[in-house]
Design an enzyme around this catalytic site. Structure first.
Site, PDB file in Angstrom:
ATOM      1  CB  ILE A  82      -0.936   0.032   1.220  1.00  0.00           C
ATOM      2  CG1 ILE A  82      -1.768  -1.252   1.311  1.00  0.00           C
ATOM      3  CG2 ILE A  82      -1.842   1.262   1.147  1.00  0.00           C
ATOM      4  CD1 ILE A  82      -2.664  -1.498   0.122  1.00  0.00           C
ATOM      5  CE  LYS A  83       4.430   5.191  -4.816  1.00  0.00           C
ATOM      6  NZ  LYS A  83       4.650   5.195  -6.286  1.00  0.00           N
TER       7      LYS A  83
END
Length: 217
Positions: A82-83
């Site tokens: 997850i960015k």
């Protein structure tokens, strides 16, 4: 050093992965736009090609909305990373997600102070942007150097993911400083193999071999 490719182009990803040199993929909203495909569809395909982390970015800016998007993205595949943006809400989401066992990539890092906060939040990766700092007459490599020093001082496990990489020299300098990962466009990664003396030497060897009239197989 790990090599990630910064693209959502499945053809380029497959080609680089087949070389055995690819450790992961980073994407962002701009790259998804360029790919012209549904984010879930293209990200799922990328995750099926690459075994390593595939960074998929939330677009929300508020904590609860970030967590909702992160939950949706994490369902795409087990290797989703997850960015998150380097904001207070992004750091809060990072802490929560890493505590739940998710990989996280805190992006848009432009200072050592920001990188320190990302490490404190338990980020798997922090993404300092080299090229964008160079654009404003600030040496992006100085930032990589500062982060490396700080992380080594305190034993932080957050990996330095050198981003906004535009040249092969960026890759070399990041490696010399000790960045854990570099993410670069496909063309930049392919350009690492190039050297005029390699081409010239190969040309000479092939010409001389042809003169022998022999075949190996």
């Amino acid at each position: 050093m790990k090599f990630f490719v910064d693209t959502a182009d499945v053809k380029d990803i497959r080609e680089l992965n087949d070389l055995g040199l690819l450790d992961g993929v980073t994407t962002n909203p701009s790259l998804i736009l360029k790919a012209g495909r549904d984010i879930v569809e293209v990200t799922k395909e990328i995750c099926s090609i690459v075994e390593g982390p595939v960074s998929a970015e939330v677009t929300a800016t508020e904590y609860s909305a970030m967590m909702k998007e992160a939950a949706a993205l994490s369902k795409i595949a087990d290797n989703i990373c997850i960015k998150l943006p380097l904001t207070l809400d992004g750091l809060k989401a990072c802490k929560a997600l890493t505590s739940d066992g998710h990989q996280t990539n805190v992006t848009l890092c432009f200072s050592a102070n920001q990188a320190l906060l990302a490490a404190k939040a338990g980020a798997t990766f922090v993404s300092p942007f080299i090229g964008r700092l160079d654009d404003i007459a600030v040496d992006g490599m100085d930032l990589i150097r500062e982060i490396r020093h700080i992380y080594d001082n305190y034993g932080y496990e957050t990996e330095i993911l050198a981003a906004s990489v535009r040249t092969v020299n960026h890759v070399k300098e990041a490696a010399l400083i000790g960045a854990d990962v570099v993410t670069a466009p496909p063309a930049t990664l392919k350009a690492l193999v190039k050297h005029p003396l390699t081409d010239k030497g190969l040309e000479t060897f092939l010409a001389d071999w042809a003169k022998t009239g022999q075949k190996i197989a």
